[in-house]
Design a protein around this motif. Structure first.
Motif, PDB file in Angstrom:
ATOM      1  N   GLU A 141       0.897  -1.158   0.131  1.00 58.17           N
ATOM      2  CA  GLU A 141       0.068   0.095   0.075  1.00 58.17           C
ATOM      3  C   GLU A 141       0.961   1.261   0.063  1.00 58.17           C
ATOM      4  O   GLU A 141       0.659   2.056  -0.647  1.00 58.17           O
ATOM      5  CB  GLU A 141      -0.901   0.016   1.209  1.00 58.17           C
ATOM      6  N   GLU A 144       2.371   1.567  -3.526  1.00 60.54           N
ATOM      7  CA  GLU A 144       1.272   2.340  -4.397  1.00 60.54           C
ATOM      8  C   GLU A 144       0.868   3.646  -4.079  1.00 60.54           C
ATOM      9  O   GLU A 144       0.948   4.554  -5.150  1.00 60.54           O
ATOM     10  CB  GLU A 144      -0.100   1.564  -4.087  1.00 60.54           C
ATOM     11  N   ASN A 145       0.939   4.080  -2.844  1.00 56.21           N
ATOM     12  CA  ASN A 145       0.901   5.588  -2.673  1.00 56.21           C
ATOM     13  C   ASN A 145       1.871   6.378  -3.262  1.00 56.21           C
ATOM     14  O   ASN A 145       1.749   7.645  -3.735  1.00 56.21           O
ATOM     15  CB  ASN A 145       0.586   5.814  -0.910  1.00 56.21           C
ATOM     16  N   ARG A 147       3.994   5.698  -5.719  1.00 52.77           N
ATOM     17  CA  ARG A 147       3.667   5.498  -7.021  1.00 52.77           C
ATOM     18  C   ARG A 147       2.808   6.724  -7.704  1.00 52.77           C
ATOM     19  O   ARG A 147       2.946   7.273  -8.783  1.00 52.77           O
ATOM     20  CB  ARG A 147       3.384   4.223  -7.827  1.00 52.77           C
ATOM     21  N   ALA A 148       1.581   6.514  -6.736  1.00 54.70           N
ATOM     22  CA  ALA A 148       0.604   7.954  -7.261  1.00 54.70           C
ATOM     23  C   ALA A 148       1.213   8.796  -7.072  1.00 54.70           C
ATOM     24  O   ALA A 148       1.024   9.850  -8.032  1.00 54.70           O
ATOM     25  CB  ALA A 148      -0.512   7.459  -6.473  1.00 54.70           C
ATOM     26  N   VAL A 149       2.035   9.177  -6.026  1.00 52.31           N
ATOM     27  CA  VAL A 149       2.522  10.699  -5.929  1.00 52.31           C
ATOM     28  C   VAL A 149       3.581  10.930  -6.916  1.00 52.31           C
ATOM     29  O   VAL A 149       3.461  12.047  -7.448  1.00 52.31           O
ATOM     30  CB  VAL A 149       3.148  10.640  -4.372  1.00 52.31           C
ATOM     31  N   ASP A 151       3.557   9.512  -9.856  1.00 46.33           N
ATOM     32  CA  ASP A 151       2.995   9.784 -11.355  1.00 46.33           C
ATOM     33  C   ASP A 151       2.281  11.329 -11.412  1.00 46.33           C
ATOM     34  O   ASP A 151       2.301  11.799 -12.557  1.00 46.33           O
ATOM     35  CB  ASP A 151       1.867   8.650 -11.571  1.00 46.33           C
ATOM     36  N   TYR A 152       1.976  11.455 -10.331  1.00 48.96           N
ATOM     37  CA  TYR A 152       1.432  12.974 -10.136  1.00 48.96           C
ATOM     38  C   TYR A 152       2.404  14.012 -10.286  1.00 48.96           C
ATOM     39  O   TYR A 152       2.123  15.103 -11.219  1.00 48.96           O
ATOM     40  CB  TYR A 152       0.309  13.182  -8.783  1.00 48.96           C
ATOM     41  N   ASN A 154       5.204  13.606 -11.864  1.00 50.48           N
ATOM     42  CA  ASN A 154       5.678  13.522 -13.313  1.00 50.48           C
ATOM     43  C   ASN A 154       4.945  14.135 -14.294  1.00 50.48           C
ATOM     44  O   ASN A 154       5.078  14.750 -15.039  1.00 50.48           O
ATOM     45  CB  ASN A 154       5.984  11.935 -13.862  1.00 50.48           C
ATOM     46  N   ASN A 155       3.429  14.047 -13.911  1.00 49.06           N
ATOM     47  CA  ASN A 155       2.333  14.454 -14.856  1.00 49.06           C
ATOM     48  C   ASN A 155       2.674  15.990 -14.691  1.00 49.06           C
ATOM     49  O   ASN A 155       2.694  16.649 -15.895  1.00 49.06           O
ATOM     50  CB  ASN A 155       1.036  13.972 -14.464  1.00 49.06           C
TER      51      ASN A 155
END
Length: 265
Positions: A141, A144-145, A147-149, A151-152, A154-155
């Protein structure tokens, strides 16, 4: 530097056996004293001397009103004094942890630094999970958090890059369009003559545009009969038949030829 050195030495010499902990992690060579105890004493005394010397040299408040910005030097502007004190406190805390038998992470021996749900370890419960399964689920978990951070972030970085690229392309398009307009005007008006560009001239220094002011002038290098046509000696005038020009009343008349061709006489 001192606190980092103590941490490295403590990690190297740490043992979990109590018999080895209470020795104080001292160096076998007392004159060298490269153990945790020796380095802790030297580092702490160094911070104490630095803090004392800095407070003795630097005044509490700079009362000179002309000292502004970098010229104002007192204990309120020199933040390194507080940093020296904090490093001394951290060194003291590391030494206390070593004397208390804590590991280099500051955790007691045989302690498990994970959040374990004892209800899931009961075999009689409906949902069971071993120690590894609980830790694995929490680690998954957390990843995953993370990675979400990532990706955000990086976006956002990609969007900033797109804006930068779009701005660069727009700037290049504006420069190309301006150059095209300038070349078209140069084709129509030509470039300025020599001597018309510079300070006090018709065009400023470095001007590379068309000649707006003197485009109708012809650049003549030599004034002679070859470049300037000579004046004409003959003039031809065509007169239409006219007799009299009535001015005023019918009785007041005079010859109208000199009046009609006054500019040519």
């Amino acid at each position: 530097m001192g606190s980092e050195l103590i941490n490295i030495v403590y990690r190297k010499q740490y043992v979990e056996e109590p018999d080895g902990q209470w020795q104080g992690y001292k160096d076998t060579d007392q004159e060298r004293a490269w153990g945790v105890t020796g380095w802790s004493r030297r580092a702490f005394m160094s911070t104490l001397f630095d803090w004392t010397t800095a407070n003795a040299i630097i005044p509490t408040e700079d009362t000179d009103p002309t000292h502004i910005g970098l010229k104002k030097i007192d204990r309120s502007t020199v933040s390194e004094i507080i940093e020296i004190a904090s490093q001394g406190s951290y060194i003291h805390q590391q030494y206390d942890n070593a004397n208390s038998g804590l590991n280099p992470l500051g955790i007691a021996t045989d302690a498990v630094p994970f959040d374990i749900n004892p209800a899931l370890l009961n075999p009689e419960s409906v949902i069971t999970a071993t120690h590894f399964e609980q830790v694995y689920e929490r680690a998954l978990e957390a990843m995953e958090n993370a990675r979400a951070v990532f990706d955000y972030a990086n976006n956002i970085k990609n969007r900033i890059r797109e804006v930068t690229v779009s701005e660069k392309e727009f700037t290049d398009q504006v420069i190309d369009q301006d150059r095209e307009y300038r070349n078209q005007l140069i084709e129509m008006y030509g470039t300025p003559y020599e001597g018309t560009i510079g300070p006090g001239k018709a065009y400023p220094a470095g001007y590379k545009g068309p000649d707006y002011y003197f485009y109708s002038y012809i650049d003549v290098n030599e004034v002679s009969e070859k470049t300037v046509p000579p004046p004409s000696k003959d003039m031809m005038i065509n007169f239409y038949p006219q007799s009299k020009l009535h001015v005023g009343s019918v009785d007041e008349t005079y010859n109208d030829l000199p009046s009609a061709f006054f500019p040519f006489f």
